[in-house]
Design a protein around this motif. Structure first.
Motif, PDB file in Angstrom:
ATOM      1  N   THR A 240       0.835  -1.210   0.000  1.00  0.00           N
ATOM      2  CA  THR A 240       0.000   0.000   0.000  1.00  0.00           C
ATOM      3  C   THR A 240       0.862   1.249   0.000  1.00  0.00           C
ATOM      4  N   ALA A 241       1.916   1.246   0.825  1.00  0.00           N
ATOM      5  CA  ALA A 241       2.811   2.398   0.890  1.00  0.00           C
ATOM      6  C   ALA A 241       3.461   2.663  -0.459  1.00  0.00           C
ATOM      7  N   LEU A 242       3.928   1.615  -1.114  1.00  0.00           N
ATOM      8  CA  LEU A 242       4.571   1.776  -2.420  1.00  0.00           C
ATOM      9  C   LEU A 242       3.594   2.314  -3.455  1.00  0.00           C
ATOM     10  N   GLY A 243       2.347   1.821  -3.423  1.00  0.00           N
ATOM     11  CA  GLY A 243       1.346   2.310  -4.359  1.00  0.00           C
ATOM     12  C   GLY A 243       1.072   3.791  -4.172  1.00  0.00           C
ATOM     13  N   LEU A 244       0.974   4.231  -2.921  1.00  0.00           N
ATOM     14  CA  LEU A 244       0.727   5.649  -2.646  1.00  0.00           C
ATOM     15  C   LEU A 244       1.944   6.500  -2.983  1.00  0.00           C
ATOM     16  N   TYR A 245       3.138   5.994  -2.707  1.00  0.00           N
ATOM     17  CA  TYR A 245       4.352   6.733  -3.067  1.00  0.00           C
ATOM     18  C   TYR A 245       4.428   6.932  -4.578  1.00  0.00           C
ATOM     19  N   THR A 246       4.102   5.889  -5.324  1.00  0.00           N
ATOM     20  CA  THR A 246       4.152   5.989  -6.792  1.00  0.00           C
ATOM     21  C   THR A 246       3.093   6.947  -7.301  1.00  0.00           C
ATOM     22  N   PHE A 247       1.912   6.943  -6.669  1.00  0.00           N
ATOM     23  CA  PHE A 247       0.844   7.855  -7.067  1.00  0.00           C
ATOM     24  C   PHE A 247       1.297   9.311  -6.970  1.00  0.00           C
ATOM     25  N   CYS A 248       2.175   9.604  -6.007  1.00  0.00           N
ATOM     26  CA  CYS A 248       2.652  10.985  -5.818  1.00  0.00           C
ATOM     27  C   CYS A 248       3.492  11.478  -6.993  1.00  0.00           C
ATOM     28  N   TYR A 249       4.044  10.557  -7.782  1.00  0.00           N
ATOM     29  CA  TYR A 249       4.950  10.962  -8.862  1.00  0.00           C
ATOM     30  C   TYR A 249       4.413  10.580 -10.237  1.00  0.00           C
ATOM     31  N   GLY A 381      -2.194   4.074  -7.816  1.00  0.00           N
ATOM     32  CA  GLY A 381      -0.738   4.116  -7.841  1.00  0.00           C
ATOM     33  C   GLY A 381      -0.128   2.789  -8.220  1.00  0.00           C
ATOM     34  N   SER A 382      -0.668   1.695  -7.665  1.00  0.00           N
ATOM     35  CA  SER A 382      -0.098   0.373  -7.909  1.00  0.00           C
ATOM     36  C   SER A 382      -0.355  -0.116  -9.330  1.00  0.00           C
ATOM     37  N   LEU A 383      -1.583   0.046  -9.783  1.00  0.00           N
ATOM     38  CA  LEU A 383      -1.963  -0.522 -11.073  1.00  0.00           C
ATOM     39  C   LEU A 383      -1.630   0.391 -12.249  1.00  0.00           C
ATOM     40  N   LEU A 384      -2.003   1.667 -12.145  1.00  0.00           N
ATOM     41  CA  LEU A 384      -1.900   2.571 -13.290  1.00  0.00           C
ATOM     42  C   LEU A 384      -0.650   3.437 -13.267  1.00  0.00           C
ATOM     43  N   SER A 385      -0.347   4.031 -12.107  1.00  0.00           N
ATOM     44  CA  SER A 385       0.820   4.911 -12.041  1.00  0.00           C
ATOM     45  C   SER A 385       2.123   4.137 -12.226  1.00  0.00           C
ATOM     46  N   VAL A 386       2.191   2.923 -11.680  1.00  0.00           N
ATOM     47  CA  VAL A 386       3.386   2.099 -11.892  1.00  0.00           C
ATOM     48  C   VAL A 386       3.571   1.809 -13.375  1.00  0.00           C
ATOM     49  N   MET A 387       2.471   1.523 -14.064  1.00  0.00           N
ATOM     50  CA  MET A 387       2.561   1.260 -15.505  1.00  0.00           C
ATOM     51  C   MET A 387       3.020   2.497 -16.261  1.00  0.00           C
ATOM     52  N   ALA A 388       2.382   3.646 -15.983  1.00  0.00           N
ATOM     53  CA  ALA A 388       2.681   4.862 -16.741  1.00  0.00           C
ATOM     54  C   ALA A 388       4.007   5.489 -16.357  1.00  0.00           C
ATOM     55  N   SER A 389       4.408   5.347 -15.087  1.00  0.00           N
ATOM     56  CA  SER A 389       5.598   6.046 -14.606  1.00  0.00           C
ATOM     57  C   SER A 389       6.847   5.182 -14.568  1.00  0.00           C
ATOM     58  N   MET A 390       6.681   3.858 -14.523  1.00  0.00           N
ATOM     59  CA  MET A 390       7.849   2.978 -14.422  1.00  0.00           C
ATOM     60  C   MET A 390       7.980   2.018 -15.600  1.00  0.00           C
ATOM     61  N   LEU A 423       6.515  -6.308  -9.676  1.00  0.00           N
ATOM     62  CA  LEU A 423       6.208  -6.831  -8.342  1.00  0.00           C
ATOM     63  C   LEU A 423       5.358  -5.838  -7.551  1.00  0.00           C
ATOM     64  N   VAL A 424       5.724  -4.548  -7.640  1.00  0.00           N
ATOM     65  CA  VAL A 424       4.954  -3.510  -6.942  1.00  0.00           C
ATOM     66  C   VAL A 424       3.530  -3.454  -7.483  1.00  0.00           C
ATOM     67  N   ALA A 425       3.398  -3.514  -8.810  1.00  0.00           N
ATOM     68  CA  ALA A 425       2.064  -3.455  -9.429  1.00  0.00           C
ATOM     69  C   ALA A 425       1.212  -4.644  -8.999  1.00  0.00           C
ATOM     70  N   ALA A 426       1.800  -5.844  -9.017  1.00  0.00           N
ATOM     71  CA  ALA A 426       1.041  -7.045  -8.676  1.00  0.00           C
ATOM     72  C   ALA A 426       0.646  -7.061  -7.196  1.00  0.00           C
ATOM     73  N   SER A 427       1.639  -6.854  -6.320  1.00  0.00           N
ATOM     74  CA  SER A 427       1.367  -6.925  -4.882  1.00  0.00           C
ATOM     75  C   SER A 427       0.494  -5.762  -4.417  1.00  0.00           C
ATOM     76  N   GLY A 428       0.774  -4.567  -4.942  1.00  0.00           N
ATOM     77  CA  GLY A 428      -0.006  -3.391  -4.545  1.00  0.00           C
ATOM     78  C   GLY A 428      -1.446  -3.473  -5.000  1.00  0.00           C
ATOM     79  N   THR A 429      -1.669  -3.923  -6.237  1.00  0.00           N
ATOM     80  CA  THR A 429      -3.031  -4.057  -6.751  1.00  0.00           C
ATOM     81  C   THR A 429      -3.811  -5.091  -5.949  1.00  0.00           C
ATOM     82  N   TYR A 430      -3.171  -6.228  -5.664  1.00  0.00           N
ATOM     83  CA  TYR A 430      -3.830  -7.275  -4.877  1.00  0.00           C
ATOM     84  C   TYR A 430      -4.163  -6.777  -3.470  1.00  0.00           C
ATOM     85  N   SER A 431      -3.198  -6.111  -2.836  1.00  0.00           N
ATOM     86  CA  SER A 431      -3.408  -5.609  -1.473  1.00  0.00           C
ATOM     87  C   SER A 431      -4.517  -4.563  -1.426  1.00  0.00           C
ATOM     88  N   SER A 432      -4.521  -3.637  -2.395  1.00  0.00           N
ATOM     89  CA  SER A 432      -5.529  -2.571  -2.418  1.00  0.00           C
ATOM     90  C   SER A 432      -6.921  -3.139  -2.652  1.00  0.00           C
TER      91      SER A 432
END
Length: 440
Positions: A240-249, A381-390, A423-432
């Protein structure tokens, strides 16, 4: 061959259908292109001498990266623990690097003017569609998050508010405010010329600084203090933390636009670094302040923790309300325009208004159904921002230039980002999704 031997421009790189809605949504346009309303908007972003200065581009970049993520950053720190601050720095560094990759991809062809163009350059029409899909989905979900944020904070300002619509029909609390805010916002989505809204949304940078100052004032002057001890590391909350951190950027969609708007495009890399450093300092300050004040009890929006009745609390909440209210129309406009083009609505004003009204209604329904701001933003952040930003910048870069033209160290770094991002996208999306389902 026509045009002095120059090859004809590939239709797959034509950005007219996708780029203009996106640029209107984010407050930037290519010089000299677009309809009259778009050119009015362009006048704000680029001086008449041929492009924006580095300072102006820096301001635009800060405005793009400074958003509602600032409210949830203390909650993200509470989810991951103190040591997760290292992940915030890691995410900032990775997103800054992938922003540089987008700039390099743009140099591959003069036809590449936007993020969808980069996808088209790498994978043709399928690449354009994939990039556009992720961007539009991200904008749509962020608009839903805006409504949830407005409802939560207005309920904090005016607790116990209710409205009766007849015998046995009473709507109260944040559900009422979500509906009322959507009614107030709806006319702004009908505007074809969003230049006025662009002026308002440019206040985002100042609003971010004011928010941090208000939280600091509440701690030092209003007696909240720094009582929250927190935890060093919470492994279960890291996704969750990683997803929110990624959403910020998640500002990569407009980086190509910012680069194109500059007089001296070779300085864009330095501007990008300055923007990321400044935003990381602001995000880090808010995260540390909020977590020190409230510890693990911090809400998904730190403004909900602030003491009631205090001037600093009211100022913080009002500041937090301004940006979502002004930017909602800017978020849904590219989604609406894409639908209008697909349905060949053209300039049929009644059809356009109907489409935009339906979009607003759909966001209200979802906001009332899933009223969990923190979980929703973590999902985005986990599903979409990770894809677009990373992931997409790295994948497109390797496809356009090939591994043979990159050093081994560069390929290894990019592959590492792709693996970790996946890994962030998969784990973050599942957790959220798990937390959202658990809340029902």
């Amino acid at each position: 061959m026509a045009n002095g031997g120059a090859p004809p421009r590939s239709p797959s790189y034509d950005s007219a259908d996708f780029e203009q809605p996106l640029l209107r949504a984010h407050g930037g346009l290519q010089p000299g292109k677009g309809p009259p309303a778009a050119r009015d908007h362009e006048a704000q972003c680029s001086p008449l001498d041929g492009g924006a200065t580095s300072l102006r581009t820096c301001f635009n970049g800060l405005n793009a990266l400074s958003g509602v993520g600032l409210l949830s950053i203390p909650y993200a720190l509470a989810e991951g623990g103190w040591l997760s601050l290292v992940l915030l720095l890691f995410v900032a560094a990775v997103c800054c690097y992938t922003g540089q990759l987008l700039q390099t991809c743009m140099s591959a062809s003069p036809a590449v003017r936007s993020y969808p163009d980069i996808g088209a350059r790498a994978f043709g029409l399928k690449g354009r569609f994939a990039v556009s899909l992720f961007m539009y989905a991200e904008l749509y979900l962020v608009a839903i998050g805006f409504l949830i944020l407005e409802g939560d904070n207005l309920d904090k300002l005016f607790p116990g508010t209710s409205l009766s619509f007849g015998p046995g029909i009473v709507v109260s609390g944040k559900q009422l405010f979500i509906v009322l805010v959507s009614i107030a916002i709806l006319p702004t989505t009908w505007l074809r010329n969003l230049s006025v809204l662009a002026y308002v949304s440019a206040s985002g940078v100042l609003a971010s600084v004011v928010l941090v100052f208000c939280v600091l004032w509440a701690a030092v002057v209003d007696g909240v203090g720094f009582q929250g001890k927190g935890t060093m590391l919470n492994v279960s909350g890291l996704p969750t933390a990683l997803g929110l951190y990624t959403f910020c950027y998640c500002g990569h969609a407009i980086f190509p636009t910012l680069c194109n708007s500059m007089k001296e495009k070779d300085k864009f890399s330095k501007v990008l670094v300055i923007c990321f450093v400044a935003c990381t300092l602001n995000y880090g300050s808010m995260a540390i302040l909020g977590y020190l004040m409230y510890g693990d009890d911090v809400e998904s929006q730190v403004t909900l923790n602030l003491p009631e009745g205090k001037l600093s609390s009211k100022l913080a909440i009002y500041t937090a309300l301004i940006n979502p209210f002004s930017k909602y129309a800017l978020m849904v406009t590219p989604v609406a325009t894409a639908i209008e083009e697909k349905l060949l609505a053209g300039n049929k004003r009644s059809m356009n208004m109907l489409i935009r009204t339906f979009i607003v209604i759909s966001t209200v329904v979802i906001a009332l159904t899933v009223p969990f701001f923190g979980h929703l933003m973590a999902l985005v952040g986990s599903l979409l921002s990770v894809m677009a930003s990373m992931l997409l910048p790295c994948i497109c870069y390797l496809k356009i230039f090939g591994t043979a033209r990159c050093s081994r160290a560069e390929v290894a770094l990019i592959v590492m980002i792709i693996v970790l991002g996946s890994l962030v996208a998969a784990s973050g999306t599942y957790s959220s999704l798990q937390k959202i389902i658990h809340e029902f």
